[in-house]
Write a protein that holds these residues in place. Structure first.
Motif, PDB file in Angstrom:
ATOM      1  N   ASP A 118      -7.385   3.229  -8.002  1.00 15.29           N
ATOM      2  CA  ASP A 118      -7.883   3.624  -6.988  1.00 15.29           C
ATOM      3  C   ASP A 118      -9.305   4.550  -7.345  1.00 15.29           C
ATOM      4  OD1 ASP A 118      -5.788   3.112  -5.564  1.00 15.29           O
ATOM      5  OD2 ASP A 118      -4.718   4.832  -5.462  1.00 15.29           O
TER       6      ASP A 118
ATOM      7  N   HIS B 236      -9.738  -1.691  -1.323  1.00 15.93           N
ATOM      8  CA  HIS B 236      -9.615  -2.427  -2.500  1.00 15.93           C
ATOM      9  C   HIS B 236     -10.095  -3.946  -2.427  1.00 15.93           C
ATOM     10  CE1 HIS B 236      -7.115  -0.020  -5.209  1.00 15.93           C
ATOM     11  NE2 HIS B 236      -6.181   0.238  -4.398  1.00 15.93           N
TER      12      HIS B 236
ATOM     13  N   HIS C 168      -7.025   2.095   3.084  1.00 16.96           N
ATOM     14  CA  HIS C 168      -7.152   1.924   1.648  1.00 16.96           C
ATOM     15  C   HIS C 168      -7.079   0.430   1.146  1.00 16.96           C
ATOM     16  CE1 HIS C 168      -6.140   3.604  -2.402  1.00 16.96           C
ATOM     17  NE2 HIS C 168      -5.484   2.535  -2.340  1.00 16.96           N
TER      18      HIS C 168
ATOM     19  N   SER D 209      -1.253  -3.827  -6.129  1.00 14.37           N
ATOM     20  CA  SER D 209      -1.352  -2.410  -6.452  1.00 14.37           C
ATOM     21  C   SER D 209       0.116  -1.827  -6.565  1.00 14.37           C
ATOM     22  CB  SER D 209      -2.020  -1.622  -5.462  1.00 14.37           C
ATOM     23  OG  SER D 209      -1.130  -1.323  -4.261  1.00 14.37           O
TER      24      SER D 209
HETATM   25 ZN    ZN Z   1      -4.810   1.875  -4.311  1.00 12.31          ZN
END
Ligand code: ZN
Ligand code: KG4
Length: 346
Positions: free
Chosen positions: A318, A126, A122, A151
């Motif tokens: 996201d 980003h 993840h 984040s």
């Molecule tokens: Zn994220």
């Protein structure tokens, strides 16, 4: 390369379906090569009334959303299911129950279509959002570049050497920046997630109205728990004198806390870029949607004659487009996941 990996022939410009379900957004995207064809995001409203993400409710909502979201992404992209060459999915980190929904769906679909699956981290997704080719073909960073990843769960300064290799130059020793912003919003009863609300209220506020101290943390690391506590104690004292203090000073409070956090973030990013002699800086992650952070990174770039990369807002929070671009680079390396790979939370 395992038997599973070697049974697929690579195509030069693959069509990749990507799925993101690590937290409270169910998202699916389709990319053809690096070009984005669709990016559908279903945000889960159910968490608002609880003031934060409730893991059990998140996985249930993913379960409801996943089929319609994928269906919409495929239709918007104008492709058929059998055009898909690989399915990329967020492997972790995130909430396990949420990840399981995306991972299981991705694997089942890939099995049915007889195409490979690609596991995506993840956080890497980003950072790699800078390489998505969208309608407006903007410039992409060249390696090496320094990226501030901010984040709700992470705050790190990364030195990117290539798409998949990076050094962690600094990181938070406690809370993430987004977490601190969300907590400040919660203290002021601004709802969840608080980041966008603070950002918009701060536009009318005076950033110098109140000062909140930032901790002295060595080198390029961060700490946000002290800022959060000093904000809480400051308000507790003010509310004793004047019970409607928050209501009457909301914009100034938002502007001041936002200013404190953003200056702390960009100050270290700037120093890291100087120390490591890179002339390109970037931001990524949900907090990189923040107007002040975006403005300050561009200003710092201009001051030093560096290139500054700020992702379009729709790729900050996201989304599956970023999972798709990370999946694309892994696909080009023939780097597929085993069909039995489970998700991981941390
Ligand atoms: Zn994220
Ligand atoms: O990347 P993300 O969507 O999820 C995680 O991987 O954590 O980041 C969510 C975080 C939340 O803390 C949210 O409040 C923050 O990003 N955020 C913002 C803004 N938009 C989202 N923070 C400040 N200003 C914004 N405009």
């Amino acid at each position: 390369m395992s038997f599973y990996q070697s049974q697929f022939t690579l195509c030069q410009s693959p069509t990749i379906l990507a799925i993101e379900s690590s937290c409270d957004d169910t998202s699916a995207a389709v990319l053809h090569g690096q070009r984005l064809l669709s990016n559908v995001i279903a945000s889960q409203e159910v968490h608002r009334r609880y003031g934060g993400v409730v893991p059990e409710l998140a996985s249930r909502a993913h379960q409801q959303n996943i089929v319609p979201v994928v269906d919409q992404a495929v239709k918007q992209a104008g492709i058929r299911l059998d055009d898909i060459n690989a399915v990329a999915f967020t492997h972790g980190p995130g909430l396990l129950g949420s990840l399981l929904v995306g991972v299981s769906f991705a694997k089942s679909l890939a099995q049915a279509l007889a195409v490979p699956v690609i596991d995506v981290n993840h956080l890497q997704a980003h950072v790699l959002s800078h390489f998505i080719k969208d309608a407006d073909d903007s410039l992409t960073p060249q390696f090496p570049f320094m990226c501030l990843l901010v984040s709700g769960g992470h705050t790190q300064i990364l030195l990117l050497e290539n798409h998949f290799s990076y050094k962690v130059i600094g990181q938070t020793i406690d809370d993430a920046a987004g977490e601190a912003i969300d907590k400040a919003a919660k203290i002021m009863d601004l709802g969840y997630p608080g980041g966008p609300v603070i950002d918009s209220l701060a536009q009318q506020g005076d950033a110098s109205a109140f000062a909140f101290a930032t901790p002295h943390i060595p080198e390029f690391d961060y700490s946000f728990s002290g800022i959060k506590t000093s904000f809480l104690y400051f308000l507790r004292d003010k509310l004793k004198e004047s019970p409607d203090f928050i209501e009457t000073h909301k914009s100034d409070l938002c502007a001041s806390i936002q200013h404190t956090i953003v200056e702390f973030l960009v100050g270290k990013l700037e120093k890291a870029a100087i120390k490591y002699r890179v002339n390109q800086i970037a931001i990524a992650g949900g907090v990189s949607a923040n107007s002040l952070l975006r403005k300050r990174v561009i200003e710092i770039g201009e001051r030093h004659h560096w290139s500054a990369f700020v992702p379009p807002k729709r790729f900050c929070t996201d989304n599956a487009a970023m999972v798709g671009i990370a999946g694309y680079f892994k696909y080009m390396n023939g780097d597929f996941a085993d069909i039995s790979l489970p998700p991981y939370a941390r």
